[in-house]
Scaffold this active site. Structure first.
Site, mmCIF file in Angstrom:
data_model
loop_
_atom_site.group_PDB
_atom_site.id
_atom_site.type_symbol
_atom_site.label_atom_id
_atom_site.label_comp_id
_atom_site.label_asym_id
_atom_site.label_seq_id
_atom_site.Cartn_x
_atom_site.Cartn_y
_atom_site.Cartn_z
ATOM 1 N N GLN A 177 -10.901 7.785 -11.533
ATOM 2 C CA GLN A 177 -9.799 6.836 -11.611
ATOM 3 C C GLN A 177 -10.069 5.800 -12.701
ATOM 4 O O GLN A 177 -11.225 5.556 -13.081
ATOM 5 C CB GLN A 177 -9.569 6.110 -10.281
ATOM 6 C CG GLN A 177 -8.643 6.830 -9.305
ATOM 7 C CD GLN A 177 -9.353 7.940 -8.574
ATOM 8 O OE1 GLN A 177 -10.504 7.796 -8.160
ATOM 9 N NE2 GLN A 177 -8.681 9.064 -8.387
ATOM 10 N N CYS B 112 -7.274 2.559 -4.689
ATOM 11 C CA CYS B 112 -8.543 3.182 -5.057
ATOM 12 C C CYS B 112 -9.658 2.258 -4.583
ATOM 13 O O CYS B 112 -9.915 1.217 -5.193
ATOM 14 C CB CYS B 112 -8.639 3.409 -6.565
ATOM 15 S SG CYS B 112 -10.217 4.148 -7.065
ATOM 16 N N ASN C 73 -1.896 5.619 -0.562
ATOM 17 C CA ASN C 73 -1.732 6.966 -1.088
ATOM 18 C C ASN C 73 -1.873 7.933 0.084
ATOM 19 O O ASN C 73 -2.491 7.611 1.094
ATOM 20 C CB ASN C 73 -2.738 7.263 -2.216
ATOM 21 C CG ASN C 73 -4.141 6.788 -1.888
ATOM 22 O OD1 ASN C 73 -4.447 6.413 -0.763
ATOM 23 N ND2 ASN C 73 -5.012 6.812 -2.865
ATOM 24 N N ASN D 95 -3.989 13.683 -0.970
ATOM 25 C CA ASN D 95 -5.428 13.896 -0.913
ATOM 26 C C ASN D 95 -5.727 14.741 0.316
ATOM 27 O O ASN D 95 -5.037 14.643 1.338
ATOM 28 C CB ASN D 95 -6.169 12.560 -0.798
ATOM 29 C CG ASN D 95 -5.946 11.667 -1.999
ATOM 30 O OD1 ASN D 95 -6.373 11.967 -3.103
ATOM 31 N ND2 ASN D 95 -5.242 10.562 -1.788
ATOM 32 N N ARG E 109 -6.075 14.221 -4.899
ATOM 33 C CA ARG E 109 -4.796 14.397 -5.581
ATOM 34 C C ARG E 109 -4.909 13.969 -7.051
ATOM 35 O O ARG E 109 -5.280 12.851 -7.358
ATOM 36 C CB ARG E 109 -3.729 13.545 -4.876
ATOM 37 C CG ARG E 109 -2.338 13.619 -5.470
ATOM 38 C CD ARG E 109 -1.366 12.702 -4.764
ATOM 39 N NE ARG E 109 -1.717 11.297 -4.908
ATOM 40 C CZ ARG E 109 -0.892 10.277 -4.650
ATOM 41 N NH1 ARG E 109 0.324 10.529 -4.217
ATOM 42 N NH2 ARG E 109 -1.296 9.033 -4.792
ATOM 43 N N GLY F 133 -13.287 6.190 -2.125
ATOM 44 C CA GLY F 133 -13.191 5.107 -1.146
ATOM 45 C C GLY F 133 -11.984 5.225 -0.246
ATOM 46 O O GLY F 133 -12.091 5.134 0.985
ATOM 47 N N SER F 134 -10.801 5.432 -0.836
ATOM 48 C CA SER F 134 -9.603 5.501 -0.001
ATOM 49 C C SER F 134 -9.614 6.750 0.880
ATOM 50 O O SER F 134 -9.123 6.725 2.010
ATOM 51 C CB SER F 134 -8.340 5.460 -0.865
ATOM 52 O OG SER F 134 -8.237 6.596 -1.680
#
EC number: 5.1.1.7
Length: 271
Positions: A46, A73, A150, A183, A202, A211-212
């Site tokens: 990212q 993110c 997300n 994701n 994704r 992390g997410s």
């Protein structure tokens, strides 16, 4: 004008920080793809652009390596927070993202913790294409879904080593059930406070961590009754801690490190 950047990682989940405070946002979808190319650019999972903000220490905008944007993110948020705290000699900063105002703190061990906001579990919030119970989706393997800004789809498996992430991941990412793609996580529960996680991201493929995605996987595990409120998440690249009380915000804590800083060549900027 030269474009400076910082390359960082969180347990191998690599990202790039571009500080554009006091200047216009220079990043376009085309430039994000050029920078994200691991052979001809910098390479990252990212990219986070740091911008001026009236009601926070800074605002963050995120890009995937394929030139698409994303709303959250966890790794890059913590990386940007680390840099801002170091430059101001603070132990806490507030950053604005599409998730709202996120408070980030440096722990006594030097790790960075971020309030990732409340997870969303309504079908239209994730979003899904049809109204349904998001704790058990009508897909083979009975995954669960949620959003951390997300979309996240989580499979709980008995043997993580037996899962062909590179085959199953893109098929689920692009399933019609997920109009914005998703994701995909594969979780092996070691015990109620420890999971092993592999990820198809994704717009990014298989990262060493995310992390997410760690947050989404734990949230879905708690919703299923499989996990306690504080979970050690072991990814391919290392370990983070995720905490969620089942109602409030999710807290993500782990290390971040800078790899190098540089200036993007004109050939990349002008290509």
């Amino acid at each position: 004008m030269p474009l400076s950047f910082h390359k960082m990682h969180a347990n191998g989940d690599d990202f790039v920080i571009v500080d554009s405070r006091n200047s216009p946002n220079p990043i376009t979808s085309h430039l994000a793809r050029r920078m994200g190319d691991r052979n001809r650019g910098i390479g990252f999972n990212q990219l986070a652009v740091v911008l001026d903000c009236d009601d926070a220490d800074a605002r963050l905008v995120f890009w995937n390596a394929d030139g698409s944007t994303l709303g959250a993110c966890g790794s890059a948020t913590r990386g940007a927070a680390d840099r801002l705290m170091r430059e101001s000699s603070l132990t806490s900063v507030v950053l604005r993202t599409q998730r709202g105002l996120l408070t980030c703190q440096r722990t006594s061990t030097g790790a960075i913790s971020v309030d990732m906001g409340k997870p969303l579990s309504g079908w239209s919030d994730i979003p899904l294409a049809l109204e349904m119970d998001t704790s058990v989706l009508p897909l083979a393997g009975d995954p669960a879904a949620c959003s951390m800004g997300n979309p996240h789809c989580t499979y709980f498996v008995d043997d993580l080593a037996a899962i062909e992430v590179a085959t199953i991941g893109p098929a689920i990412e692009n399933d019609p059930l997920f109009p914005l793609r998703t994701n995909v996580h594969f979780v092996q529960v070691i015990d109620r406070a420890h999971i092993r996680l592999r990820i198809w991201e994704r717009g990014g493929g298989i990262p060493l961590g995310s992390g997410s995605c760690c947050c989404g996987a734990v949230v879905n595990g708690i919703r299923r009754g499989l996990l306690d409120s504080c979970v050690e998440v072991e990814c391919d690249g290392g370990v983070v801690t995720v905490q969620w009380d089942g109602a409030g915000p999710v807290f993500l804590t782990g290390p971040v490190e800078i790899t190098f800083s540089g200036t993007l060549a004109d050939a990349v900027l002008n290509a």
